[in-house]
Design a protein around this motif. Structure first.
Motif, mmCIF file in Angstrom:
data_model
loop_
_atom_site.group_PDB
_atom_site.id
_atom_site.type_symbol
_atom_site.label_atom_id
_atom_site.label_comp_id
_atom_site.label_asym_id
_atom_site.label_seq_id
_atom_site.Cartn_x
_atom_site.Cartn_y
_atom_site.Cartn_z
ATOM 1 N N MET A 1 0.857 -1.202 0.000
ATOM 2 C CA MET A 1 0.000 0.000 0.000
ATOM 3 C C MET A 1 0.884 1.240 0.000
ATOM 4 S SD MET A 1 -2.667 1.259 2.926
ATOM 5 C CE MET A 1 -3.682 -0.183 2.718
ATOM 6 N N ASN A 2 0.632 2.207 -0.911
ATOM 7 C CA ASN A 2 1.439 3.417 -0.897
ATOM 8 C C ASN A 2 0.972 4.356 0.199
ATOM 9 O OD1 ASN A 2 -0.707 5.143 -1.878
ATOM 10 N ND2 ASN A 2 -0.384 4.275 -3.918
ATOM 11 N N GLY A 3 1.777 5.390 0.482
ATOM 12 C CA GLY A 3 1.475 6.294 1.585
ATOM 13 C C GLY A 3 0.162 7.007 1.422
ATOM 14 N N HIS A 4 -0.150 7.443 0.177
ATOM 15 C CA HIS A 4 -1.386 8.187 -0.044
ATOM 16 C C HIS A 4 -2.610 7.321 0.220
ATOM 17 C CE1 HIS A 4 0.455 11.623 -2.679
ATOM 18 N NE2 HIS A 4 0.937 11.552 -1.452
ATOM 19 N N SER A 5 -2.559 6.054 -0.238
ATOM 20 C CA SER A 5 -3.698 5.154 0.015
ATOM 21 C C SER A 5 -3.881 4.941 1.510
ATOM 22 C CB SER A 5 -3.462 3.804 -0.677
ATOM 23 O OG SER A 5 -3.397 3.958 -2.077
ATOM 24 N N GLY A 6 -2.753 4.792 2.224
ATOM 25 C CA GLY A 6 -2.832 4.607 3.666
ATOM 26 C C GLY A 6 -3.452 5.792 4.351
ATOM 27 N N GLN A 7 -3.104 7.006 3.895
ATOM 28 C CA GLN A 7 -3.656 8.208 4.503
ATOM 29 C C GLN A 7 -5.154 8.297 4.265
ATOM 30 O OE1 GLN A 7 0.383 10.463 3.339
ATOM 31 N NE2 GLN A 7 -1.342 11.810 3.490
ATOM 32 N N LYS A 8 -5.591 7.964 3.058
ATOM 33 C CA LYS A 8 -7.027 8.026 2.763
ATOM 34 C C LYS A 8 -7.796 7.024 3.608
ATOM 35 C CE LYS A 8 -7.072 9.938 -1.920
ATOM 36 N NZ LYS A 8 -7.488 9.750 -3.319
ATOM 37 N N LEU A 9 -7.269 5.796 3.701
ATOM 38 C CA LEU A 9 -7.936 4.790 4.519
ATOM 39 C C LEU A 9 -7.946 5.196 5.983
ATOM 40 C CD1 LEU A 9 -6.592 1.480 2.923
ATOM 41 C CD2 LEU A 9 -8.934 2.350 2.840
ATOM 42 N N CYS A 10 -6.852 5.813 6.409
ATOM 43 C CA CYS A 10 -6.750 6.269 7.795
ATOM 44 C C CYS A 10 -7.858 7.260 8.105
ATOM 45 C CB CYS A 10 -5.391 6.915 8.014
ATOM 46 S SG CYS A 10 -5.053 7.393 9.716
ATOM 47 N N VAL A 11 -8.050 8.234 7.235
ATOM 48 C CA VAL A 11 -9.075 9.260 7.430
ATOM 49 C C VAL A 11 -10.463 8.641 7.394
ATOM 50 C CG1 VAL A 11 -10.140 11.298 6.402
ATOM 51 C CG2 VAL A 11 -7.651 11.149 6.570
ATOM 52 N N ARG A 12 -10.695 7.747 6.456
ATOM 53 C CA ARG A 12 -12.036 7.161 6.312
ATOM 54 C C ARG A 12 -12.409 6.242 7.467
ATOM 55 N NH1 ARG A 12 -14.377 8.151 1.581
ATOM 56 N NH2 ARG A 12 -13.104 8.793 -0.204
ATOM 57 N N SER A 13 -11.417 5.687 8.144
ATOM 58 C CA SER A 13 -11.706 4.719 9.203
ATOM 59 C C SER A 13 -12.021 5.370 10.542
ATOM 60 C CB SER A 13 -10.501 3.780 9.380
ATOM 61 O OG SER A 13 -9.402 4.481 9.941
ATOM 62 N N VAL A 14 -11.855 6.694 10.632
ATOM 63 C CA VAL A 14 -11.994 7.369 11.920
ATOM 64 C C VAL A 14 -13.382 7.980 12.084
ATOM 65 C CG1 VAL A 14 -11.025 9.137 13.428
ATOM 66 C CG2 VAL A 14 -9.544 7.907 11.859
ATOM 67 N N PRO A 15 -14.079 7.671 13.177
ATOM 68 C CA PRO A 15 -15.442 8.186 13.383
ATOM 69 C C PRO A 15 -15.550 9.703 13.332
ATOM 70 C CG PRO A 15 -15.001 6.414 14.919
ATOM 71 C CD PRO A 15 -13.696 6.710 14.232
ATOM 72 N N ILE A 16 -14.486 10.428 13.710
ATOM 73 C CA ILE A 16 -14.591 11.889 13.705
ATOM 74 C C ILE A 16 -14.549 12.453 12.289
ATOM 75 C CG2 ILE A 16 -13.615 12.129 16.007
ATOM 76 C CD1 ILE A 16 -10.971 12.950 14.746
ATOM 77 N N PHE A 17 -14.189 11.619 11.301
ATOM 78 C CA PHE A 17 -14.121 12.090 9.917
ATOM 79 C C PHE A 17 -15.076 11.368 8.964
ATOM 80 C CE2 PHE A 17 -9.484 12.889 11.103
ATOM 81 C CZ PHE A 17 -9.705 14.222 11.381
ATOM 82 N N ASN A 18 -15.494 10.137 9.284
ATOM 83 C CA ASN A 18 -16.165 9.317 8.270
ATOM 84 C C ASN A 18 -17.582 9.767 7.918
ATOM 85 O OD1 ASN A 18 -17.648 8.368 10.449
ATOM 86 N ND2 ASN A 18 -16.665 6.357 10.501
ATOM 87 N N HIS A 19 -18.053 10.844 8.544
ATOM 88 C CA HIS A 19 -19.360 11.385 8.177
ATOM 89 C C HIS A 19 -19.250 12.426 7.062
ATOM 90 C CE1 HIS A 19 -17.620 14.212 11.020
ATOM 91 N NE2 HIS A 19 -18.402 15.137 10.515
ATOM 92 N N LEU A 20 -18.017 12.766 6.690
ATOM 93 C CA LEU A 20 -17.800 13.818 5.690
ATOM 94 C C LEU A 20 -18.043 13.303 4.279
ATOM 95 C CD1 LEU A 20 -14.481 15.335 7.115
ATOM 96 C CD2 LEU A 20 -16.795 16.198 7.450
ATOM 97 N N THR A 21 -18.312 14.235 3.359
ATOM 98 C CA THR A 21 -18.448 13.879 1.946
ATOM 99 C C THR A 21 -17.073 13.577 1.371
ATOM 100 O OG1 THR A 21 -18.169 16.148 1.154
ATOM 101 C CG2 THR A 21 -20.404 15.469 1.773
#
Length: 220
Positions: A1-21
């Protein structure tokens, strides 16, 4: 997994962010710095300045403090999707009072205090989610303090079992026995003795070093 993919998955997996568009998520993603850590490294140590919010994407992190006599007191173990460093968002600049130690190879996403403030101004729900999680942690910390003050060692272990047993009556320890004894504020030998007594009484069955099955419902 490249760094950018990891960052996107990281953001999407967190409850404080996963409600965003998706568009809003991309803005958060642009402010994230993803770093890999090895076992036994420290994300931060007591005395380091609190400047960032850290989100765990992969791995496990133990948060602990040192007592006045130099003993470790485990506060919590972070699992993927959880975060630490939230105190940096409240009040004036200060230093960490705890330690964050990497328990296994981990990937951590970091967002600076300034960037988080900007995101909360633009998307207030992020701030609300952080406050909700912070409130949950305060409540858990108060309960833990009460348990240590009022309950015996056996009662503290039973309370832990009650709060971690799943629907199939299994208890999967999310930390080592050494860390669990620190979390429950008892000596490792005491914890081992209590587990053996519960097994001997037929209350629980040990399946492996981290998995137990509750046999006696009266302890729940």
């Amino acid at each position: 997994m490249n760094g950018h993919s990891g960052q996107k998955l990281c953001v999407r997996s967190v409850p404080i962010f996963n409600h965003l568009t998706d568009e809003e998520m991309n803005e958060v993603f642009s402010k994230v710095n993803s770093t890999n850590y090895s076992k036994n490294e420290h994300l931060y140590m007591a005395g380091d300045p609190e400047q960032s919010l850290y989100v765990l994407h992969r791995g496990k992190i133990r948060i602990y403090r040192l007592t006045d006599d130099g003993k470790e007191q485990l506060i919590r173990v972070l699992q993927p999707g959880e975060f630490t460093g939230e105190l940096s968002l409240f009040g004036t600049d200060k230093s960490h009072e705890s330690y964050a130690e990497i328990m296994e190879k981990s990937q951590v996403c970091e967002i600076t205090k300034g960037d988080i403030y900007g995101l909360m101004e633009e998307y207030p729900n992020i701030g609300i989610k952080i406050i909700e999680k912070f409130s949950e942690r305060l409540e858990a910390a108060e309960q833990q303090t009460t348990n240590i003050s009022l309950l015996s060692s056996k009662e503290r272990l039973l309370e832990y079992i009650r709060s971690h047993v799943d629907a199939d009556d299994y208890v999967n320890l999310d930390m080592t026995k050494r860390d669990l004894s620190s979390y429950l504020s008892m000596q490792p030998e005491t914890l081992t003795r209590l587990f053996k007594k519960l097994e001997a009484a037929g209350d629980i069955e040990k399946l492996d070093n981290k998995t137990y099955k509750v046999l006696n419902y009266s302890i729940l």
